[in-house]
Design a protein around this motif. Sequence first.
Motif, mmCIF file in Angstrom:
data_model
loop_
_atom_site.group_PDB
_atom_site.id
_atom_site.type_symbol
_atom_site.label_atom_id
_atom_site.label_comp_id
_atom_site.label_asym_id
_atom_site.label_seq_id
_atom_site.Cartn_x
_atom_site.Cartn_y
_atom_site.Cartn_z
ATOM 1 N N ASN A 1 0.820 -1.207 0.000
ATOM 2 C CA ASN A 1 0.000 0.000 0.000
ATOM 3 C C ASN A 1 0.856 1.259 0.000
ATOM 4 O O ASN A 1 0.528 2.245 -0.663
ATOM 5 C CB ASN A 1 -0.924 0.003 1.222
ATOM 6 N N GLY A 2 1.952 1.225 0.763
ATOM 7 C CA GLY A 2 2.818 2.396 0.833
ATOM 8 C C GLY A 2 3.371 2.795 -0.522
ATOM 9 O O GLY A 2 3.522 3.982 -0.817
ATOM 10 N N LYS A 3 3.681 1.789 -1.359
ATOM 11 C CA LYS A 3 4.181 2.087 -2.692
ATOM 12 C C LYS A 3 3.095 2.742 -3.549
ATOM 13 O O LYS A 3 3.371 3.698 -4.292
ATOM 14 C CB LYS A 3 4.657 0.799 -3.371
ATOM 15 N N ILE A 4 1.855 2.223 -3.444
ATOM 16 C CA ILE A 4 0.759 2.813 -4.215
ATOM 17 C C ILE A 4 0.515 4.246 -3.748
ATOM 18 O O ILE A 4 0.282 5.153 -4.557
ATOM 19 C CB ILE A 4 -0.531 1.978 -4.077
ATOM 20 N N GLU A 5 0.585 4.473 -2.416
ATOM 21 C CA GLU A 5 0.440 5.828 -1.870
ATOM 22 C C GLU A 5 1.539 6.740 -2.419
ATOM 23 O O GLU A 5 1.290 7.901 -2.772
ATOM 24 C CB GLU A 5 0.505 5.787 -0.346
ATOM 25 N N TYR A 6 2.752 6.204 -2.474
ATOM 26 C CA TYR A 6 3.883 6.990 -2.982
ATOM 27 C C TYR A 6 3.700 7.289 -4.459
ATOM 28 O O TYR A 6 3.946 8.416 -4.915
ATOM 29 C CB TYR A 6 5.185 6.221 -2.750
ATOM 30 N N TYR A 7 3.240 6.305 -5.239
ATOM 31 C CA TYR A 7 3.005 6.534 -6.668
ATOM 32 C C TYR A 7 1.950 7.627 -6.869
ATOM 33 O O TYR A 7 2.065 8.455 -7.782
ATOM 34 C CB TYR A 7 2.535 5.242 -7.347
ATOM 35 N N GLU A 8 0.930 7.625 -6.003
ATOM 36 C CA GLU A 8 -0.095 8.670 -6.107
ATOM 37 C C GLU A 8 0.524 10.057 -5.883
ATOM 38 O O GLU A 8 0.214 11.008 -6.606
ATOM 39 C CB GLU A 8 -1.200 8.426 -5.076
ATOM 40 N N ARG A 9 1.418 10.150 -4.905
ATOM 41 C CA ARG A 9 2.044 11.436 -4.583
ATOM 42 C C ARG A 9 2.902 11.956 -5.734
ATOM 43 O O ARG A 9 2.970 13.160 -5.975
ATOM 44 C CB ARG A 9 2.914 11.296 -3.332
ATOM 45 N N ILE A 10 3.575 11.057 -6.441
ATOM 46 C CA ILE A 10 4.485 11.501 -7.504
ATOM 47 C C ILE A 10 3.855 11.392 -8.890
ATOM 48 O O ILE A 10 4.510 11.653 -9.897
ATOM 49 C CB ILE A 10 5.812 10.708 -7.473
ATOM 50 N N GLY A 11 2.572 11.013 -8.940
ATOM 51 C CA GLY A 11 1.867 10.968 -10.213
ATOM 52 C C GLY A 11 2.221 9.788 -11.106
ATOM 53 O O GLY A 11 2.144 9.887 -12.336
ATOM 54 N N GLU A 12 2.582 8.658 -10.508
ATOM 55 C CA GLU A 12 2.949 7.462 -11.276
ATOM 56 C C GLU A 12 1.797 6.466 -11.290
ATOM 57 O O GLU A 12 1.144 6.234 -10.270
ATOM 58 C CB GLU A 12 4.200 6.818 -10.666
ATOM 59 N N ASP A 13 1.529 5.869 -12.443
ATOM 60 C CA ASP A 13 0.430 4.918 -12.575
ATOM 61 C C ASP A 13 0.734 3.593 -11.875
ATOM 62 O O ASP A 13 1.889 3.260 -11.587
ATOM 63 C CB ASP A 13 0.133 4.645 -14.050
ATOM 64 N N VAL A 14 -0.324 2.830 -11.661
ATOM 65 C CA VAL A 14 -0.213 1.488 -11.103
ATOM 66 C C VAL A 14 0.636 0.617 -12.032
ATOM 67 O O VAL A 14 0.528 0.701 -13.253
ATOM 68 C CB VAL A 14 -1.616 0.863 -10.966
ATOM 69 N N HIS A 15 1.484 -0.225 -11.444
ATOM 70 C CA HIS A 15 2.292 -1.133 -12.259
ATOM 71 C C HIS A 15 1.447 -2.351 -12.655
ATOM 72 O O HIS A 15 0.655 -2.851 -11.847
ATOM 73 C CB HIS A 15 3.528 -1.566 -11.488
#
Length: 369
Positions: A186-200
């Motif tokens: 979850n932390g990675k998905i939260e981080y991706y949201e913060r930096i504007g990166e899509d789901v892998h």
Amino acid sequence: MGKVVCPWGLLTDFVTDAFIGYGIPEEDAKICTDVLLESDRRGIESHGCNRFKPIYLDRIKAGIQQPITNFEIIKETPCTAVVDGHDGMGQVIGYKSMQMAIDKAKQYGLGMVAVRNSCHYGIAGYYATMATKQGCIGMTGTNARPSVAPTFGVEGMFGTNPLTVGIPTDEEFDFVIDCATSITQNGKIEYYERIGEDVHPGTIIGLDGKEVSGDSGEALKKIRSGEAALTTLGGIGEALGGYKGYGYAMIIELLSAALQDGAYGKDLDGKDENGNIRPYHLGHFFIAIDTEHFLGEEETRKKAGEILRTIRASKKAPDQDRIYTAGEKEYLIWQERKDSGVPINESVQAEMNAVRDELGLTQYKFPWE
């Protein structure tokens, strides 16, 4: 997103003072800060300053995490203990529990502590490293809010449940493997949201059994509403070994709940039957094995280092310069960052500004201002 490097000293003092400002005793605040910033030292930004406010301060403010930790020993034997953390600071509970396991191992060879009613304890690798620094093999795991689906399932039934092991070596860095039993956490998905990166691709499954893609923020909403779930190591189904990640996740779930009669699965979602927020009541376990009770710390470190060096010296793929062993990349990141500081993204910058202003910590001026 406009990252700015913040010096270690400034960040350490600020985070500690902020924790104190939220009611955490000074010595406990120092432990919480050390665990938090260890994530950033190792380059694990999903669990460092990125989670400072939303995971810890906001939960204290909401009343679902206690700033003063009541560390209660429910049962104890020479080699084992059961601890109730009473929803205190997970880092403090984790630090005290692992040190207790290490102390028992130093005397009897092995020590294990099982914990119930705790909160998020930061990166699990911190506790494994506590053990390796003291000449022990260290193991730890924790359950977490249900967000991962079992093989052939689509519903989040258990957490990302990291399996973490540290083994002392004779190198500059010990062997420490610290990773979720899901493909991502979850932390990675939260981080991706913060930096504007899509789901892998392949990391999230929907209720229709198909993978979820696209915007990380939307994916997070689906996970938290029960419309989607993370997948275990190996991915969807059994073709690439998804059942292996599922099995290891269940080992962590069982060791984090069965020995200590703790909460598990859906009971860790942080909500009561009426949908109101409540403490997460997480469980952990900590195991220490003292190498001196075998052939000795020096021999163990030497042999472990020899094994790792043999692996790294093996034939490399044509397009690769080197082979790594667990703990090496984190050590290299620390070498890059130790004289500079932590790169802080704009979202976390704003959070730190807000915390400073809320607590009146006017003595702190950040480099992004």
